[in-house]
Design a protein around this motif. Sequence first.
Motif, mmCIF file in Angstrom:
data_model
loop_
_atom_site.group_PDB
_atom_site.id
_atom_site.type_symbol
_atom_site.label_atom_id
_atom_site.label_comp_id
_atom_site.label_asym_id
_atom_site.label_seq_id
_atom_site.Cartn_x
_atom_site.Cartn_y
_atom_site.Cartn_z
ATOM 1 N N LEU A 290 -13.253 -26.452 1.571
ATOM 2 C CA LEU A 290 -13.763 -25.127 1.921
ATOM 3 C C LEU A 290 -15.023 -25.231 2.786
ATOM 4 O O LEU A 290 -15.891 -26.054 2.536
ATOM 5 N N THR A 291 -15.097 -24.372 3.826
ATOM 6 C CA THR A 291 -16.278 -24.319 4.685
ATOM 7 C C THR A 291 -16.840 -22.905 4.682
ATOM 8 O O THR A 291 -16.147 -21.935 4.357
ATOM 9 N N ILE A 292 -18.092 -22.791 5.088
ATOM 10 C CA ILE A 292 -18.733 -21.481 5.136
ATOM 11 C C ILE A 292 -18.091 -20.606 6.214
ATOM 12 O O ILE A 292 -18.074 -19.379 6.109
ATOM 13 N N GLN A 293 -17.513 -21.246 7.235
ATOM 14 C CA GLN A 293 -16.831 -20.498 8.297
ATOM 15 C C GLN A 293 -15.601 -19.782 7.748
ATOM 16 O O GLN A 293 -15.315 -18.640 8.127
ATOM 17 N N GLU A 294 -14.871 -20.444 6.838
ATOM 18 C CA GLU A 294 -13.673 -19.841 6.234
ATOM 19 C C GLU A 294 -14.051 -18.647 5.369
ATOM 20 O O GLU A 294 -13.391 -17.599 5.407
ATOM 21 N N VAL A 295 -15.119 -18.802 4.581
ATOM 22 C CA VAL A 295 -15.587 -17.702 3.722
ATOM 23 C C VAL A 295 -16.030 -16.532 4.588
ATOM 24 O O VAL A 295 -15.708 -15.366 4.315
ATOM 25 N N SER A 296 -16.776 -16.832 5.654
ATOM 26 C CA SER A 296 -17.261 -15.792 6.577
ATOM 27 C C SER A 296 -16.102 -14.984 7.162
ATOM 28 O O SER A 296 -16.146 -13.750 7.214
ATOM 29 N N LYS A 297 -15.081 -15.691 7.587
ATOM 30 C CA LYS A 297 -13.913 -15.037 8.189
ATOM 31 C C LYS A 297 -13.203 -14.124 7.203
ATOM 32 O O LYS A 297 -12.772 -13.015 7.558
ATOM 33 N N ASN A 298 -13.100 -14.562 5.954
ATOM 34 C CA ASN A 298 -12.331 -13.817 4.945
ATOM 35 C C ASN A 298 -13.070 -12.617 4.369
ATOM 36 O O ASN A 298 -12.422 -11.688 3.867
ATOM 37 N N ILE A 299 -14.397 -12.610 4.397
ATOM 38 C CA ILE A 299 -15.132 -11.472 3.830
ATOM 39 C C ILE A 299 -15.809 -10.620 4.909
ATOM 40 O O ILE A 299 -16.436 -9.602 4.592
ATOM 41 N N GLY A 300 -15.694 -11.037 6.169
ATOM 42 C CA GLY A 300 -16.205 -10.214 7.264
ATOM 43 C C GLY A 300 -17.703 -10.213 7.429
ATOM 44 O O GLY A 300 -18.267 -9.260 7.995
ATOM 45 N N ILE A 301 -18.380 -11.233 6.946
ATOM 46 C CA ILE A 301 -19.826 -11.355 7.137
ATOM 47 C C ILE A 301 -20.073 -12.490 8.133
ATOM 48 O O ILE A 301 -19.573 -13.601 7.930
ATOM 49 N N PRO A 302 -20.822 -12.255 9.220
ATOM 50 C CA PRO A 302 -21.073 -13.306 10.208
ATOM 51 C C PRO A 302 -21.634 -14.579 9.566
ATOM 52 O O PRO A 302 -22.371 -14.514 8.580
ATOM 53 N N VAL A 303 -21.273 -15.713 10.139
ATOM 54 C CA VAL A 303 -21.677 -17.008 9.576
ATOM 55 C C VAL A 303 -23.190 -17.122 9.453
ATOM 56 O O VAL A 303 -23.699 -17.589 8.425
ATOM 57 N N ARG A 304 -23.915 -16.675 10.482
ATOM 58 C CA ARG A 304 -25.387 -16.790 10.439
ATOM 59 C C ARG A 304 -25.957 -16.013 9.257
ATOM 60 O O ARG A 304 -26.803 -16.517 8.511
ATOM 61 N N GLU A 305 -25.479 -14.753 9.070
ATOM 62 C CA GLU A 305 -25.988 -13.923 7.970
ATOM 63 C C GLU A 305 -25.588 -14.500 6.618
ATOM 64 O O GLU A 305 -26.378 -14.506 5.668
ATOM 65 N N LEU A 306 -24.349 -14.989 6.527
ATOM 66 C CA LEU A 306 -23.868 -15.559 5.269
ATOM 67 C C LEU A 306 -24.630 -16.834 4.925
ATOM 68 O O LEU A 306 -24.977 -17.070 3.764
ATOM 69 N N SER A 307 -24.915 -17.641 5.939
ATOM 70 C CA SER A 307 -25.652 -18.883 5.726
ATOM 71 C C SER A 307 -27.059 -18.602 5.225
ATOM 72 O O SER A 307 -27.545 -19.239 4.290
ATOM 73 N N VAL A 308 -27.721 -17.627 5.840
ATOM 74 C CA VAL A 308 -29.075 -17.242 5.400
ATOM 75 C C VAL A 308 -29.019 -16.654 3.989
ATOM 76 O O VAL A 308 -29.880 -16.940 3.153
ATOM 77 N N LEU A 309 -27.985 -15.829 3.710
ATOM 78 C CA LEU A 309 -27.831 -15.200 2.394
ATOM 79 C C LEU A 309 -27.744 -16.246 1.285
ATOM 80 O O LEU A 309 -28.418 -16.140 0.258
ATOM 81 N N ILE A 310 -26.920 -17.275 1.491
ATOM 82 C CA ILE A 310 -26.711 -18.289 0.455
ATOM 83 C C ILE A 310 -27.842 -19.309 0.425
ATOM 84 O O ILE A 310 -28.474 -19.543 -0.614
ATOM 85 N N ASN A 311 -28.116 -19.912 1.592
ATOM 86 C CA ASN A 311 -29.061 -21.019 1.642
ATOM 87 C C ASN A 311 -30.522 -20.596 1.533
ATOM 88 O O ASN A 311 -31.354 -21.368 1.051
ATOM 89 N N HIS A 312 -30.825 -19.371 1.998
ATOM 90 C CA HIS A 312 -32.222 -18.920 1.977
ATOM 91 C C HIS A 312 -32.484 -17.931 0.847
ATOM 92 O O HIS A 312 -33.353 -18.157 0.002
ATOM 93 N N ASN A 313 -31.704 -16.827 0.799
ATOM 94 C CA ASN A 313 -31.953 -15.796 -0.203
ATOM 95 C C ASN A 313 -31.593 -16.246 -1.617
ATOM 96 O O ASN A 313 -32.332 -15.973 -2.570
ATOM 97 N N LEU A 314 -30.460 -16.917 -1.764
ATOM 98 C CA LEU A 314 -30.064 -17.401 -3.090
ATOM 99 C C LEU A 314 -30.703 -18.750 -3.411
ATOM 100 O O LEU A 314 -30.610 -19.236 -4.537
ATOM 101 N N GLU A 315 -31.350 -19.354 -2.393
ATOM 102 C CA GLU A 315 -32.029 -20.652 -2.535
ATOM 103 C C GLU A 315 -31.091 -21.728 -3.074
ATOM 104 O O GLU A 315 -31.442 -22.515 -3.950
ATOM 105 N N GLN A 316 -29.867 -21.718 -2.547
ATOM 106 C CA GLN A 316 -28.852 -22.715 -2.888
ATOM 107 C C GLN A 316 -28.166 -23.193 -1.623
ATOM 108 O O GLN A 316 -27.918 -22.401 -0.719
ATOM 109 N N HIS A 317 -27.898 -24.469 -1.554
ATOM 110 C CA HIS A 317 -27.049 -24.939 -0.463
ATOM 111 C C HIS A 317 -25.643 -24.403 -0.705
ATOM 112 O O HIS A 317 -25.227 -24.215 -1.845
ATOM 113 N N PHE A 318 -24.901 -24.157 0.357
ATOM 114 C CA PHE A 318 -23.513 -23.726 0.233
ATOM 115 C C PHE A 318 -22.728 -24.707 -0.632
ATOM 116 O O PHE A 318 -21.894 -24.304 -1.446
ATOM 117 N N TYR A 319 -23.008 -25.996 -0.471
ATOM 118 C CA TYR A 319 -22.357 -27.059 -1.253
ATOM 119 C C TYR A 319 -22.556 -26.828 -2.757
ATOM 120 O O TYR A 319 -21.604 -26.866 -3.535
#
Length: 378
Positions: A290-319
């Motif tokens: 699984l990649t963040i690009q696949e999740v982004s595509k399936n839920i309709g949230i741009p990769v940049r916003e989703l990456s910031v949401l998980i890695n910055h706001n949730l303070e967790q790496h996507f991994y």
Amino acid sequence: MGEVNLLTTVAVVTISISLFFSLFLLTVKTAHKLSNHLFTFFLILHAIDNSVNLGYLFEIPLTGRIFISSFFFLQLPVFYLYVLSVCYSDFKLKPAHLVHTIPFLLANLIFLPRFYSVDLASKISFLANGSSMVEVQFNHILMHVQCVFYLVAAFMILKKAKKIYLENYTGASLESLKWLFQFTVALSIFFVIALLKNIFKFTTYPNISNWLKAGLILSELIIIFWYLYKALINPNLFRNIDSKLKLVSEIILEEKNSNPRVINEKEHISALLTLKQYMLEEKPFLNPSLTIQEVSKNIGIPVRELSVLINHNLEQHFYDFVNAYRIEYAMDILKDVTKNKVTVLEILYTAGFNSKSSFNTAFKKQTGYTPTEFRKNL
């Protein structure tokens, strides 16, 4: 004489293994042809470098010895390019990469006036006074500078690649990056010892240089065997990342320096709920690649916003974010008494992991127990 024979024997074995491994890398079917070709070139350069130790089997002209020794200046640049090709899927060799041959060219050009272009007697005299010759001193300094530069550069690439991988991917490649880091550490130690050998060679302790030389030839054989073992048991060792991907810290900095659209708290909560609902209902984490690009595509949230949401706001790496869902899924299976005959190995593959070590590490990090201990304590 026995020491000489031993060194020659080990050198012959090392060169033979290097050439055999080179042939294997050139013929094996893989998607990573460029990486294989670069590592093949690296091995061939090592074999050429080792050929100076075969002088007891056949005579190597003085000019040939000096020219062969200069191939050292190509080894680390080629390894550096190899690391780039392993880490980034879109890496390609370009004319600009010829800049890495400059140390090799300098090392030979500086010998042209007083060594390459003179008669044999002058060459013998030059080498007899080698430690005091400016050309030799310059090349030794250049060796030190080059080693530090390329090894530091390789470690920096690996560090950045690992962070980008954690922020965008899941799967086995993190283990591969760890292994490549270990291999780079081993090479670093090898080249540091090689530099020490050269330093002692021009001191009053030449015997130390000879012992270090013997150790280097033996350690080189061990390193090559180690790499060959890894390649044979796992021919698809690496899964590269896209070099156009940016670290979240870089994305945030770019947005601060521009005029980004302000995302209000309501949008933030909505995006988070959409993400969590998708993870719980669709269970995409069961896909080990699984990649963040696949999740982004399936839920309709741009990769940049989703990456910031998980890695910055949730303070967790996507991994780690994805692995948390995998661990919860595995825990549910371990708690189910009707599935107590399902092995831990079967559970880890079912949950989306593809290695026992990564599963055990993630499980203990989240629960404080190994999967086996967790099952026993129920």
